[in-house]
Design an enzyme around this catalytic site. Structure first.
Site, PDB file in Angstrom:
ATOM      1  N   GLY A  67     -24.402  31.148  -2.847  1.00 50.75           N
ATOM      2  CA  GLY A  67     -24.420  30.679  -1.464  1.00 50.75           C
ATOM      3  C   GLY A  67     -24.732  29.182  -1.424  1.00 50.75           C
ATOM      4  O   GLY A  67     -24.010  28.398  -0.789  1.00 50.75           O
ATOM      5  N   HIS A  68     -25.786  28.789  -2.150  1.00 49.82           N
ATOM      6  CA  HIS A  68     -26.128  27.361  -2.230  1.00 49.82           C
ATOM      7  C   HIS A  68     -24.986  26.562  -2.850  1.00 49.82           C
ATOM      8  O   HIS A  68     -24.657  25.470  -2.383  1.00 49.82           O
ATOM      9  CB  HIS A  68     -27.380  27.173  -3.099  1.00 49.82           C
ATOM     10  CG  HIS A  68     -28.604  27.866  -2.595  1.00 49.82           C
ATOM     11  ND1 HIS A  68     -29.305  28.783  -3.358  1.00 49.82           N
ATOM     12  CD2 HIS A  68     -29.256  27.791  -1.412  1.00 49.82           C
ATOM     13  CE1 HIS A  68     -30.351  29.220  -2.662  1.00 49.82           C
ATOM     14  NE2 HIS A  68     -30.337  28.644  -1.470  1.00 49.82           N
TER      15      HIS A  68
ATOM     16  N   GLN B  99     -43.816  27.148   5.600  1.00 49.77           N
ATOM     17  CA  GLN B  99     -43.018  28.171   6.266  1.00 49.77           C
ATOM     18  C   GLN B  99     -43.356  29.581   5.796  1.00 49.77           C
ATOM     19  O   GLN B  99     -42.695  30.540   6.185  1.00 49.77           O
ATOM     20  CB  GLN B  99     -41.517  27.867   6.136  1.00 49.77           C
ATOM     21  CG  GLN B  99     -40.930  28.005   4.753  1.00 49.77           C
ATOM     22  CD  GLN B  99     -39.520  27.443   4.698  1.00 49.77           C
ATOM     23  OE1 GLN B  99     -39.308  26.241   4.760  1.00 49.77           O
ATOM     24  NE2 GLN B  99     -38.513  28.305   4.590  1.00 49.77           N
TER      25      GLN B  99
ATOM     26  N   GLN C  71     -24.838  30.471   6.934  1.00 49.35           N
ATOM     27  CA  GLN C  71     -24.833  31.362   8.094  1.00 49.35           C
ATOM     28  C   GLN C  71     -25.810  32.522   7.908  1.00 49.35           C
ATOM     29  O   GLN C  71     -26.274  33.107   8.883  1.00 49.35           O
ATOM     30  CB  GLN C  71     -23.407  31.872   8.335  1.00 49.35           C
ATOM     31  CG  GLN C  71     -23.242  32.928   9.409  1.00 49.35           C
ATOM     32  CD  GLN C  71     -23.684  32.433  10.785  1.00 49.35           C
ATOM     33  OE1 GLN C  71     -23.638  31.241  11.084  1.00 49.35           O
ATOM     34  NE2 GLN C  71     -24.146  33.353  11.635  1.00 49.35           N
ATOM     35  N   LYS C  72     -26.166  32.869   6.682  1.00 56.08           N
ATOM     36  CA  LYS C  72     -27.120  33.962   6.468  1.00 56.08           C
ATOM     37  C   LYS C  72     -28.413  33.688   7.222  1.00 56.08           C
ATOM     38  O   LYS C  72     -28.972  34.588   7.845  1.00 56.08           O
ATOM     39  CB  LYS C  72     -27.424  34.166   4.979  1.00 56.08           C
ATOM     40  CG  LYS C  72     -27.989  35.555   4.689  1.00 56.08           C
ATOM     41  CD  LYS C  72     -28.917  35.577   3.509  1.00 56.08           C
ATOM     42  CE  LYS C  72     -30.209  34.900   3.845  1.00 56.08           C
ATOM     43  NZ  LYS C  72     -31.211  34.903   2.777  1.00 56.08           N
TER      44      LYS C  72
ATOM     45  N   MET D 187     -26.076  36.944  -0.470  1.00 56.91           N
ATOM     46  CA  MET D 187     -26.821  36.250  -1.525  1.00 56.91           C
ATOM     47  C   MET D 187     -28.140  35.736  -0.958  1.00 56.91           C
ATOM     48  O   MET D 187     -28.195  35.202   0.153  1.00 56.91           O
ATOM     49  CB  MET D 187     -26.019  35.054  -2.028  1.00 56.91           C
ATOM     50  CG  MET D 187     -24.706  35.449  -2.639  1.00 56.91           C
ATOM     51  SD  MET D 187     -24.751  35.226  -4.417  1.00 56.91           S
ATOM     52  CE  MET D 187     -23.107  35.819  -4.836  1.00 56.91           C
ATOM     53  N   SER D 188     -29.202  35.890  -1.734  1.00 51.29           N
ATOM     54  CA  SER D 188     -30.521  35.406  -1.336  1.00 51.29           C
ATOM     55  C   SER D 188     -31.378  35.271  -2.578  1.00 51.29           C
ATOM     56  O   SER D 188     -31.296  36.111  -3.492  1.00 51.29           O
ATOM     57  CB  SER D 188     -31.180  36.403  -0.370  1.00 51.29           C
ATOM     58  OG  SER D 188     -32.568  36.141  -0.284  1.00 51.29           O
TER      59      SER D 188
END
Lengths: 281, 281
Positions: free
Chosen positions: A36-37, A61, A148-149, A184-185
């Site tokens: 994703g990155h 955060q 967008q995730k 993806m994360s």
């Protein structure tokens, strides 16, 4: 690719790049890069002269009971991946440099930060907005890239940039998914094999939602009930929230229309995952 | 001198000036200019290529019971004075342009914003920090100029700029006074003839304080008592606060030393005036 770990040196470089009329693309991440990155970095490289990727894991955060200490880190791997994707600078400041003794300034985006994940994670988006405005001040990007995730995050950043008259274009790129559909994360690395299977329920619920909308269903409550059913069938899953909201204001809607964002957060074991879909009835 | 009332046009001009490598000096005011403002403008003109003066009366820094509606305004007079002092641009955006429907973003500087005027005027410095960061975003100054009279304001702005890694130098210039010692303020125009006389007590109290310090007094409580006596002698005066604080943190001190700020706010009739002195024992 340059590695920079001092704010002062990064700010100096940004100033020089501005003087040279180079355009700067910026991909703020918390490291432990995934595809994703990389899609953000590659796109930034197509749009701008110099691409800066930050991998600062922002303590502001995380709430005290969250996963700051265990958040996955692997700088060598990040270096390699960022370089291959075309990054020009990898920026990794220290916590002491970002938040020195006596640090006092915070940015709040009221409204869009108070719903969804903001309700469940109080202070989270204040931390996000604060670190992003700091990074923008240091890197001085022309364009900044978000996935967008993290839909709510990019909506909040866009609102902040608009409200504070910052001259930065916020580009949001589609969620990148594993072959089986899992978004993806960096946090996916926490999942056990069993949990990894159960985690598919987020995307499955969103697909069910899109199907229902395609067949004419517009009642948000009904759709959410269908989604709940899919998720509750998984033994390791526990719903944090499922909400249909307006894509711009993030206020809950009862009827699905163009511009409705279906967003959900689900604990899989101890790991909290999020996903979403923009609905197009 | 250019008159600009649209954010978009101001931002466009700032961008062009940056491209041309012109340095920009910025004097944010709320209009109704006086010699204090003019001294900021003249100094800015000596330091930078282009001087921008804003005269936006910021509603976000007034509480509902304060003097927003009656705050003195005279744009023609401001134009004339700013031009004569050497300003290149007078920026006067509308409230609707600055805070459109749905505006949501606020900046808080914890700590220095919570004492002195911040205690008495909750939300005031949030409004100040927010409008200043917006104006900085639009004007993109190299140097911004503030008056020592609003000591707490400039300390907060400096802290915000430092914390948020903004590339702007904050220059604070000495308080300009009327011949009889009253600190210049747009709010002085509210004073009746009788009140105008009584208003001298702020400066008189500060002079008494400086005298006491010169003769060796270091006890803040004792000094403040002397100051109270001078002010209480005036029939129209009512003390809001008198405090000895550290010049950087704005935390109260009991012993006066180098770097102690003696600050006071006094109602003269319905008009709230402030003044201060940096003590040099």
């Amino acid at each position: 690719m340059k590695l920079i770990d001092s704010i002062q040196r990064m700010a100096m470089l940004s100033k020089i790049l501005k003087k040279e009329s180079k355009t700067v693309g910026f991909v703020p991440t918390m490291g432990y890069l995934h595809d994703g990155h990389l899609s953000l970095i590659k796109t930034a490289k197509q749009h701008t002269d110099i691409v800066v990727v930050s991998i600062f894991v922002n303590p502001k955060q995380f709430s005290p009971d969250e996963d700051l200490a265990s958040y996955p880190r692997d700088i060598k791997r990040d270096e390699e991946m960022a370089r291959l994707a075309g990054a020009d600078v990898l920026f990794n400041p220290s916590v002491e440099d970002m938040y020195p003794e006596g640090y006092a300034t915070y940015v709040d985006v009221k409204g869009p930060a108070d719903t969804l994940c903001g309700k469940m994670r109080p202070g989270h988006f204040r931390g996000v907005a604060t670190v992003v405005i700091k990074l923008f001040g240091i890197v001085k990007p022309d364009i900044a890239y978000f996935g967008q995730k993290d839909a709510q995050q990019s909506i909040i950043i866009r609102k902040m940039v608009e409200d504070l008259n910052m001259d930065i274009y916020i580009k949001v790129l589609p969620t990148v998914r594993e072959k089986d559909g899992l978004a993806m994360s960096s946090r996916n690395t926490y999942l056990s094999e069993k949990e990894r299977m159960d985690a598919l329920c987020l995307n499955q619920a969103l697909e069910k939602c899109e199907e229902a909308v395609k067949s004419g269903e517009r009642d948000a409550v009904k759709i959410i009930k269908m989604m709940e059913k899919i998720i509750k069938a998984k033994p390791t899953a526990r719903i944090d929230y499922i909400e249909a909201v307006d894509m711009k204001t993030l206020r809950a809607v009862s009827t699905v229309s163009g511009g409705t964002l279906m967003a959900l957060a689900v604990f899989i074991g101890k790991t909290r995952l999020i996903d979403n879909a923009i609905l197009n009835p």
